[in-house]
Structures are given as structure tokens and as C-alpha cells.
Motif scaffolding. Structure first.
Motif, mmCIF file in Angstrom:
data_model
loop_
_atom_site.group_PDB
_atom_site.id
_atom_site.type_symbol
_atom_site.label_atom_id
_atom_site.label_comp_id
_atom_site.label_asym_id
_atom_site.label_seq_id
_atom_site.Cartn_x
_atom_site.Cartn_y
_atom_site.Cartn_z
ATOM 1 N N THR A 426 0.853 -1.192 0.000
ATOM 2 C CA THR A 426 0.000 0.000 0.000
ATOM 3 C C THR A 426 0.888 1.241 0.000
ATOM 4 N N GLN A 427 0.275 2.352 -0.248
ATOM 5 C CA GLN A 427 1.031 3.597 -0.233
ATOM 6 C C GLN A 427 1.636 3.822 1.148
ATOM 7 N N GLU A 455 -7.051 7.584 3.932
ATOM 8 C CA GLU A 455 -6.818 6.643 2.844
ATOM 9 C C GLU A 455 -8.094 5.904 2.456
ATOM 10 N N ALA A 456 -9.116 6.094 3.231
ATOM 11 C CA ALA A 456 -10.400 5.483 2.890
ATOM 12 C C ALA A 456 -11.057 6.141 1.692
ATOM 13 N N ARG A 464 -13.567 3.951 -0.320
ATOM 14 C CA ARG A 464 -13.031 2.661 -0.744
ATOM 15 C C ARG A 464 -12.573 1.881 0.473
ATOM 16 N N GLU A 465 -12.531 0.605 0.336
ATOM 17 C CA GLU A 465 -12.033 -0.241 1.415
ATOM 18 C C GLU A 465 -10.725 -0.923 1.038
ATOM 19 N N VAL A 466 -10.388 -0.836 -0.232
ATOM 20 C CA VAL A 466 -9.101 -1.310 -0.695
ATOM 21 C C VAL A 466 -8.509 -0.245 -1.598
ATOM 22 N N ASP A 467 -7.204 -0.312 -1.775
ATOM 23 C CA ASP A 467 -6.579 0.717 -2.608
ATOM 24 C C ASP A 467 -6.646 0.332 -4.080
ATOM 25 N N ASN A 468 -5.956 1.098 -4.907
ATOM 26 C CA ASN A 468 -6.017 0.874 -6.351
ATOM 27 C C ASN A 468 -5.557 -0.530 -6.744
ATOM 28 N N ALA A 469 -4.684 -1.099 -5.915
ATOM 29 C CA ALA A 469 -4.179 -2.445 -6.226
ATOM 30 C C ALA A 469 -4.994 -3.538 -5.548
ATOM 31 N N LEU A 471 -5.472 -3.796 -2.290
ATOM 32 C CA LEU A 471 -4.916 -4.139 -0.982
ATOM 33 C C LEU A 471 -5.738 -3.491 0.129
ATOM 34 N N SER A 472 -5.839 -4.204 1.239
ATOM 35 C CA SER A 472 -6.585 -3.661 2.374
ATOM 36 C C SER A 472 -5.850 -2.463 2.955
#
Lengths: 565, 459
Positions: A426-427, A455-456, A464-469, A471-472
Motif C-alpha cells: 500500500t502507499q 486513505e479510505a 473505498r475499502e481497498v486501494d487501487n491495487a 490491498l486492504s
């Protein structure tokens, strides 16, 4: 809750001014050439009333006399008092590069009038002058056929200068403007003379600037018309209305209670509170989203109209809190409601039928963080493709908490490691260096924590609950001690907003920005009023109305002392 | 380190002191005796958000410029390679370090405030304008695209002194009205009469405004008069500009359609074309001899392609297309991972190529005017630079700069020079430009970093 800002201590101003206020001020405020060191009874002077001629005593330094240039909004609102109707703000399309003092401190060019700006002003004045010439009835009862009559010319000039200069014009000024009108009438015609006289008035420094000169002495109080303008432009971004003007005319505005009453009156309605809204526009920076760009492939719904809706949401929300709720900055940070139109409802996933108009709704649970949950803030502090922990954290740290942090020192690798598909991170994880490297952590401990809970929300503020990739996300963080001495942990935007709303630094920063907004000078190192404003802001959860009221009642608010040169 | 009087001039703010400069200039440097020097033109083109020097390097550098092959980024200038001076490795000691040099981009002076983005001093174009434009109506024309927000210095690169931006015009209709008088319709005689009437009226208004300003000024203490002094100076400049409108014959460029509001981020090709055309006309007809065109790194309305050329479009802003993908990469060609960014590199090349085409088109345009044995292009030096260079977030350490043109053969052109890091400040390029314009100066900007003319630059 008001705190008296009665000055105490050892400063002793130069005593005694003529107590000749009230009706005698008519036609004399700011009139004619005056020697700055003269304490002339023929001009707006200091003193409050017959019982207290001396300037106050204080253990702080009052602000110096000077001029304050009207902002583009104030300029437009003033120009609009000259014309019955204007299709659009006169300066629209011009003055876009004007820079005004910002809440973050002195801005470049804030006080100047370089030739290109003056040229722009000239074009604007010509446009307004032409409109007035078409329908001068807004300024005079004289008909165009009467332009040969001196009385009519003087009548026109009187009303023009009264509105444009926000005070009674002096006989000298009326003579000058009447003569100018006559010369242009004789050279061209009456209609042209009207237009050119309006242009001259709009280019006059008494139009473009708000004066804080008092009687011209080194130790002086602002006169009634100056006070009226100060209050009106601060609160309403507009020249004094009739009621305020009459109070200035009568001299009653020299009474701080009367001044406070007018301030309260202006602050009671949105229609006269544009200045206060503008403060929050600059303090929060929600219009930054208007110049925010997103990857069109990743965010096909993002367009100019959506960015406008984002800014409008926050604008309407701020107005709602100010005029229909408790008017506190705390509520702006923690509200569980917002206002949405159809575009914003869609973005936020709010069910219901919505149109162009903004309606008050309950915020989705994940977004109950006031302005921190607004797409305007979230999108403006993101990159084209993704959220930005650092930019969001920096915005909060710098602009809402007034932490001035230096840029990365040369030689420091400040890059965020690229996404590695073989070992996805994640970032936040890719920013591990900000925490493990002491040279980074020294600053980033004041930045990144504010970005983690946000980051949500993705690059356009969608939840969002996961990022662009895929990932939690880990939203949890332990807050810096300067926000929470106990360094509590938060794991949501709502909790972050709550922590900020409980932090004195939030309100002290707001107060400092408001000081700068009011006086056009930074609060840092400021004298009177700055510390008191911080106290009022903290005690009132950032109620701007309380800040204004406190200032108005302060004996030093209208006091100016010229320092040695 | 002592500061020579000539260098001091470089740091002197122009706001409110243009008259002062004019009066003392004759003492401090040799007034151009040759009419040719006064007829030189200086054009500054400032882009933002970074250049990558490696993409600007010609091949066959060890050979004369005739043998050069310009990279794709500069390909539109291939036929003019012998008129180019490509410099790499300049540094600006006063950049903000984050997104370019902001307020120091054209003055290389330290910020006078805690905000490193604040303007530190007079910009090179405004400085040169004090010499070149002494006898023309407009000291300099500035066209730009304000980035927005409270600090607009990104788009307004020019300045008359510390914290004194010289604002750019962003609206075509404003340009037509303000620069060219806004007169249209009717035959030549009618237009002339209308222009004379307009000038007379404006001057009457400005004359009376001087009275109003003087009246205000007398109410102020000495230390409070700076604003009024600047305002007075601006009025006098405008009066001079109005007088000048009657001494030149200029035809305003055409602009069809609605105006473009000030402050709107845009990379619209029609706007670029308009500003370049307005620049060419103004330089040709004698309205001015100095023009600056500044464009932001971002541009275009949200959701639209930022760079409007044939597919593949560049959907991101230049900032994201250029700077962020290159985070962490050294700008010296040694980082192998740079090659992995080919997708981004391709976009970058297209952006540079497009901008180079604009410059080439502009020179073509300037070559169309016969000034009596020579063209406007023959007399014009273009200084094309970017506010950033090098690693993103440290965009002040490797700034490429390209001189295009060689008025009166004053420069050694057809050259590429790469300076070792931190050895030559960009102010030396500015000094070189000033000397090329006939100004007898040996420094510019921060005297702690200014070393004078770049070696071998002048013929």
C-alpha cells in the motif's frame, strides 16, 4: 462567549484628540490634503466620545495606519453600488492575477498596483462608466438634459463619491469632480462626461483602498466612516449599507456597543456575510479542487462540472453551518451532515432523487468528518491517479494547524517507491521510509499521521475499502502529541476530525488566519488582538462570529499608531 | 563580497523606481549608442514543471551543429540548430525545491519571506525592458496562464522587484483592448479618429487620477506612500503607453469566440496561437521590444486531455506526466531504470516536441517581417527555459535553457554546453542574455552566485 479585550499595562498613547465627531464629520473624513502629523479638527479624528478623548492604553502595539486594497470581490461589490443592475461582476475576466493577502501570510503583490493591473482597472471602469451613463438615474434624479446645470452635476458627483468612497465627499473633491465633469461635457457631451467621471472615481485611491488613517495623526482612532467600511468589508465584502452609513454619519458608530450591534446585524444573515464565507474559502482552500486534474481513464466521471459541484458542496456546507447551525469550526470539522446535489449524491452513494440544488442530507457513516470528508478536500489533495497521504497530511498540518515545515532538504530521496507488482504494498507501506529514517521522520511525523485515516477515500474522494491495487487499507494511527497530549489512536476520518476539533492548535491556527485575513498582515509577531483572538477561538470552538464580535469590542481594533520611520 | 554598482542594478526593484533607473542608467552602464542595439528584441518563454535535459541533447555533439541531429523533443527546430545554444546543468539557488523555482524562476534571487515561493527580485525580462523598451509604448508584454490559488507566481514569472509581480495578461479580449486599443470596424481613417478619441479620454481620466492620488498621498506619512508612489508610476507608464499607441500602427490579432476568463488553466492551442501572434505583431510594429510568455505545467479543464495533439494524448498534467514518474531518477542518464519508463518518456517527448513546434512557428512568424534589410527574427533573442529541471522536488539543480536566435551575431550559437553540477547559476545565462541585448552588465540576480557571462557564449 465573549472575552473582553480591554487593554492593560504600560503603553500610553499620545493623548487627546479633538472630540469633534458626529455631524461635523460630514464632508471632512479623509478630505483634502492633510499633513500626516497634523491633528486636524477638520478631518475624521480619533477619540471615542466626549468622555474619552485619549487613545487607549495597552501593553501591546496597535497596528499602524495605512491603506488596505479592496479584494476583487470587494471591488466588484462596491462597483455594483454605482449601477442599478450589472449582468455580472465588473471585474470578471479581469483581475484574475490579483493576489490578496492570504491566510497563510503576505502574498506577493498583495498591496501593489503594477501597470498591467491598473490597465485592467481602467478597462473595467470604462465598462462600468458606460453602464452608468446609459442609466444615471441610479445616482441622480437629474435627467441627461440637465447636465448643463451645475446643481445637477454636483448632485451626481455627490452621490457617486458617497457610494464610491464610502463617506461624505469634501467640498474640494466635489469641486474637482464637478469641474472635471464640466470639462468633459464641454469637450464631448453629457453622457461621455458621466462615463468619464465614473471612471475617474473608480480609479481614485479612495475607491480602490480602504483607509485606516483616522485624523492623520501618529496616534489616532479610526473615524466613523472608516469603521463602517472596516466592518462592512470584513463581514460582508461590501461597502456599508444604508444603516451602517447612517450610523457613521451620525457618529454613533464611534460607540463600540453600536459597532458591535451592527456587526451582529451583518453577521445574522448570509446575504451580508460574504466576507466570512470568503474567509473559510481561503482557510479551508476548498476551491483548490477547481484546478485539480484526474486521470480520465481511471476516473471517467470526473469532469469540470463535478469539480464545481465539489467546491459548491463545501461552500454550501460552510454557509449552512454559519447561518443555520452553530457557526463553529468544530462543527465544520465533525458534522455528520452535508449538502449534496445530484452529482455529489452519486459520488457519495447517497440514495434519493436529487437535482441541481443542494440539499441537506445525513452523511454516509464513513464520511462523517465534516470538510475532511468532502470530496473537494480529498480530491484537491490527491494526485491524478491516487490518494496522497503526504499531500492530505501536509494540508492539514500546514493550513489547518499552521505547522510551517521546510521542504525536503537537498540530497534527501523523497520519492515514494514505485508499485512493485511482485511484492504489492500500500502507499502507507511504501512510505515506511518516512518513519524509519530519522531525517524524514523529523518532519513527516507531523504530516503523514493526518493522511492515514483519509486513505479510505480515493483520488476523487470516493469511499473505498481497498486501494487501487486491491490491498486492504490500514487507517489507524497514533496522533502526534501536539494534537493530542495522550496520543490517542484513531482509525477513521471521523475520529481524526474529532481529534482535530478537540485540539487548541486547530483554533489557534484559525484565529491566526483570521487575523491575517482581517488586517492583511501575519499574526506571528503581531501585537494587540492576536493573542486574544486565539483565546476566543479556542474557547468558542472556532466561532467566527465570536471572533468578529471580540475584535469589534476591542479598544485596540480601531486604534492606529504610527511607528518611527 | 562587494557588489559592483552594475550588479546592484540587477537587484534593484523596479516598482516605483523606473524613473530612478532611467535617470541613473546612463551613469552606470553605457547607453547603447548604436540604434541596432535598441532595436533588438527579447522574448522569454517559460514553461513549468520540469525539463529533462537528457531529452534535449542532440546527437553528434562532438561535431559542429551542422552535424547535429536534434532529438524528437526538439525536432521542430532541426533546421535552426545553428541558431541554438543549448545549456544544461544550470542551477537556481533559490528554487522552492518542490515544484520548480516559482518566484525565483527569472530573477534567481532569494525569497524575502518565509515562503520560498515569493518573488525575490526583478526578473530578467523586466530588467532588459528598462533598456530595450525605453522608447516604445509598452515596456514589456506578458502573457501567461496563472496557475491559480493565492500564489500565482507560477504563471506570472515576471517581476519588478521583491514581492512585486508584473502580472501577465491571460484574456485575449483584454489583450486586444489593452494593448491594441480595441478599435475595430470602419475604415482606417475612422479607426484612427476613434483611437485618438479613446486615447484622449483615457489620458484625461488618468490625469485626473493623478490629482486624486496626490491628494491621498499627502495624507500619508513618508513610509506609507510606497503604494501611491507605485500607483503613480503605473499611471505614468500607462500614459506613456497611450501616447505610444498613436505613434505606431499595429493591427490587433483576431480572436473569435468567447473570451477566456482570467485564471483558467488551459493549454488551448488557440490561446497559444493568439499570444504568439500578439507577440509577433507587437514586436514588429514597435509596441514593445520585450515579451514574456509563461505557461503552467498543468493545463486543461478537468477531465480533458491536457496536451491537445494527436493521439496518444497525454491525459495527465505535465506535472504528473513528467515529474512524478521520474521521481528518484538522476538526470544524467546513468539510471538504468529510466529506460523502464518508456511509456512516460514517450509522453514527455511529445510534450516537448509540441512546445518546440510552437517556438519554431514563432520564429517563422518573426521572419515574415521585413524591418528594412532584416527581419524581426534577425533582431530577436528567445530565451526558452523551464522553471524546473532535475529531480522532481529538487527542480532547481539542473535547469536546461535554450537560446534561440542570434541578434547581430552577438552570440556563439550552434553550441551545446553542459555544466558540472552547482558550478554555473542560471543568473549567468541571464547575464549573458542581457549582454546580448547590449546591456553593459557583468552580473545579475544573487551576487553570491552570479559569476558573469557564460564562458564562450558571446562572440
Amino acid at each position: 462567549m465573549l472575552l473582553a479585550l480591554a487593554p492593560v499595562g504600560c503603553y500610553t498613547g499620545i493623548p487627546s484628540h479633538d472630540a469633534d465627531e458626529g455631524e461635523d464629520d460630514a464632508g471632512t473624513e479623509g478630505a483634502g490634503p492633510q499633513e500626516p502629523e497634523a491633528s486636524s479638527s477638520s478631518s475624521e479624528g480619533g477619540g471615542t466620545d466626549s468622555e474619552d478623548d485619549a487613545t487607549p492604553e495597552a501593553d501591546c502595539e496597535p497596528r499602524p495606519p495605512g491603506l488596505s486594497r479592496l479584494s476583487p470581490e470587494q471591488f466588484d461589490n462596491t462597483a455594483m453600488t454605482l449601477v442599478a443592475t450589472l449582468a455580472s461582476p465588473p471585474s470578471e475576466g479581469f483581475l484574475g492575477s490579483w493576489v490578496m493577502p492570504s491566510p497563510l501570510g503576505d502574498a506577493d503583490g498583495a498591496l501593489g498596483l503594477p501597470a498591467p493591473h491598473v490597465s485592467q482597472l481602467m478597462l473595467v471602469a470604462e465598462a462600468v462608466g458606460a453602464q452608468v451613463a446609459e442609466d444615471p438615474g441610479f445616482l441622480t434624479s437629474c435627467m441627461p438634459a440637465d447636465w448643463g446645470e451645475d446643481a445637477c452635476v454636483r448632485d451626481f458627483a455627490t452621490e457617486l463619491l458617497r457610494r464610491g468612497f464610502r463617506r461624505e465627499p469634501s467640498p474640494e473633491e466635489l469641486d474637482s469632480y464637478s469641474a472635471f465633469f464640466g470639462a468633459q461635457r464641454d469637450e464631448y457631451d453629457g453622457t461621455t462626461a458621466v462615463s468619464m467621471t465614473v471612471q475617474r472615481a473608480m480609479l481614485a485611491p479612495d475607491f480602490l483602498f480602504r483607509t485606516e488613517l483616522g485624523d492623520g495623526g501618529d496616534d489616532t482612532m479610526l473615524g466613523p466612516f472608516e469603521r463602517a467600511s472596516f466592518l462592512s468589508y470584513l463581514i460582508a465584502d461590501s461597502p456599508p449599507d444604508d444603516s451602517l452609513y447612517e450610523a457613521a454619519m451620525s457618529g454613533s458608530l464611534l460607540d463600540s456597543d453600536v459597532a458591535a450591534e451592527h456587526a451582529t446585524r451583518l453577521m445574522a444573515e448570509r446575504s451580508s456575510g460574504a466576507g466570512l464565507e470568503r474567509f473559510f474559502r481561503e482557510h479551508v482552500g476548498y476551491e483548490d479542487v477547481l484546478s485539480s486534474f484526474k486521470d480520465t481513464e481511471m476516473f471517467p466521471s470526473y469532469d469540470a462540472a463535478l469539480s464545481v459541484s465539489m467546491a459548491d458542496e463545501t461552500r454550501e456546507f460552510v454557509a449552512h453551518v454559519l447561518w443555520e447551525d452553530d457557526a463553529t469550526f468544530a462543527t465544520m470539522l465533525t458534522a455528520d451532515t452535508t449538502l449534496v446535489n445530484d452529482r455529489m449524491a452519486e459520488l457519495y452513494g447517497i440514495d434519493g432523487e436529487f437535482g441541481d440544488a443542494f440539499e441537506l442530507v445525513a452523511s454516509p457513516p464513513e464520511r462523517r468528518a465534516g470538510i475532511l470528508g468532502h470530496a473537494s478536500f480529498l480530491a484537491a489533495t490527491s494526485s491524478n491517479e491516487d490518494s496522497s497521504i503526504v499531500h492530505r497530511g501536509l494540508h492539514i498540518s500546514n493550513e489547518l494547524l499552521c505547522n510551517e515545515l521546510p521542504p525536503p532538504p537537498p540530497g534527501v530521496d523523497d520519492t515514494i517507491p514505485e508499485v512493485d507488482d511482485s511484492t504489492p504494498q500500500t502507499q502507507r507501506e511504501r512510505l515506511e521510509g518516512h518513519r524509519s529514517d530519522p531525517s524524514c521522520a523529523a518532519c513527516h511525523e507531523y504530516i503523514d499521521p493526518f493522511g492515514y485515516p483519509l486513505e479510505a477515500f480515493d483520488a476523487i474522494g470516493s469511499y473505498r475499502e481497498v486501494d487501487n491495487a486491491g490491498l486492504s487499507l490500514d487507517l489507524s494511527v497514533q496522533l502526534p502529541s501536539f494534537i493530542d497530549p495522550e496520543q490517542s489512536s484513531v482509525d477513521s476520518a471521523e475520529q481524526l476530525a474529532g481529534a482535530l476539533a478537540n485540539a487548541p492548535a486547530t483554533y489557534e491556527c484559525m484565529a491566526d488566519h483570521f487575523y491575517n485575513f482581517t488586517f492583511g498582515a501575519p499574526a506571528a509577531g503581531a501585537s494587540c488582538d492576536a493573542e486574544a483572538l486565539r483565546a476566543v477561538a479556542t474557547a468558542s470552538d472556532g466561532t467566527l462570529l465570536e471572533l468578529v464580535a471580540a475584535l469589534v469590542r476591542s479598544e485596540t481594533f480601531f486604534w492606529r499608531v504610527r511607528r518611527g520611520e | 563580497m562587494g557588489i559592483s554598482r552594475r550588479r546592484f542594478i540587477a537587484n534593484l526593484g523596479l516598482a516605483g523606481s523606473a524613473g530612478l533607473l532611467s535617470s541613473i542608467a546612463g551613469e552606470l552602464w553605457v547607453r547603447a549608442e548604436s540604434p541596432a542595439k535598441l532595436e533588438r528584441r527579447f522574448v522569454t518563454i517559460v514553461d513549468h514543471m520540469g525539463w529533462w535535459a537528457r531529452l534535449l541533447r542532440p546527437t553528434n555533439l562532438e561535431q559542429p551543429s551542422e552535424a547535429w541531429e536534434l532529438p524528437e523533443s526538439l525536432a521542430p527546430l532541426q533546421d535552426r540548430r545553428d541558431q541554438l545554444t543549448i545549456l544544461e546543468g544550470l542551477y537556481n539557488p533559490h528554487g522552492s525545491g518542490l515544484h520548480g523555482t516559482y518566484g525565483a524562476v527569472l530573477n534567481a534571487m532569494p525569497s524575502p519571506t518565509s515562503d520560498k515561493r515569493s518573488i525575490g527580485g526583478v526578473s530578467i525580462d523586466r530588467f532588459i525592458a528598462t533598456e530595450l523598451s525605453a522608447d516604445v509604448p509598452i515596456s514589456s508584454l506578458n502573457f501567461g496562464y496563472p496557475y491559480g490559488g493565492n500564489n500565482t507566481t507560477v504563471g506570472n514569472a515576471s517581476s519588478d522587484g521583491p514581492q512585486a509581480p508584473y502580472p501577465a495578461m491571460t484574456s485575449p479580449l483584454e489583450v486586444i483592448a489593452q494593448v491594441f486599443g480595441g478599435i475595430d470596424g470602419g475604415d482606417a481613417a475612422e479607426q484612427r479618429a476613434e483611437l485618438e478619441r479613446l486615447v484622449a479620454q483615457r489620458k484625461s481620466v488618468l490625469d485626473s487620477s493623478v490629482d486624486d492620488i496626490e491628494r491621498m498621498r499627502t495624507r500619508l506619512a513618508a513610509g506609507e506612500r510606497a503604494q501611491m508612489d507605485q500607483y503613480l508610476d503605473s499611471l505614468r507608464q500607462l500614459e506613456g503607453q497611450l501616447d505610444g499607441l498613436l505613434t505606431v500602427e499595429c493591427t490587433a490579432p483576431a480572436w473569435e469566440g468567447p473570451d477566456v476568463p482570467a485564471g483558467q488553466n488551459t493549454m488551448r492551442p488557440d490561446l497559444f496561437a493568439f499570444f504568439y501572434e500578439a507577440s509577433a505583431i507587437a514586436l514588429e510594429c514597435g509596441l514593445t521590444r520585450v515579451v514574456t510568455i509563461a505557461s503552467p505545467g498543468v493545463g486543461g479543464e478537468p477531465g480533458t486531455p491536457r496536451h491537445p495533439f494527436e493521439p496518444p494524448n497525454v491525459p495527465q498534467a505535465m506535472h504528473d506526466a513528467i515529474m512524478h514518474p521520474m521521481l528518484g531518477l538522476e538526470n544524467d542518464g546513468t539510471d538504468a531504470s529510466w529506460l523502464d519508463r518508456e511509456e512516460h518518456v514517450a509522453k514527455i517527448r511529445r510534450i516537448y516536441n509540441w512546445r518546440a513546434q510552437l517556438v519554431s512557428n514563432f520564429v517563422d512568424r518573426l521572419e515574415q517581417t521585413d524591418l528594412g534589410g532584416y527581419t524581426t527574427a534577425d533582431r530577436t533573442l528567445i530565451t526558452w527555459l523551464n522553471a524546473g529541471g532535475g529531480q522532481h522536488h529538487f527542480g532547481s539543480d539542473n535547469i536546461p535553457l535554450i537560446f534561440v536566435g542570434n541578434p547581430d551575431g552577438v552570440l556563439n550559437t550552434g553550441r551545446y554546453e553542459r555544466f558540472e553540477p552547482q558550478t554555473r547559476c542560471i543568473s549567468d545565462a541571464f547575464t549573458t542574455a542581457a549582454r546580448a541585448m547590449g546591456m553593459d552588465v557583468d552580473g545579475f540576480g544573487d551576487p553570491e552566485h552570479s559569476q558573469g557571462v557564460l564562458p564562450g557564449a558571446l562572440a
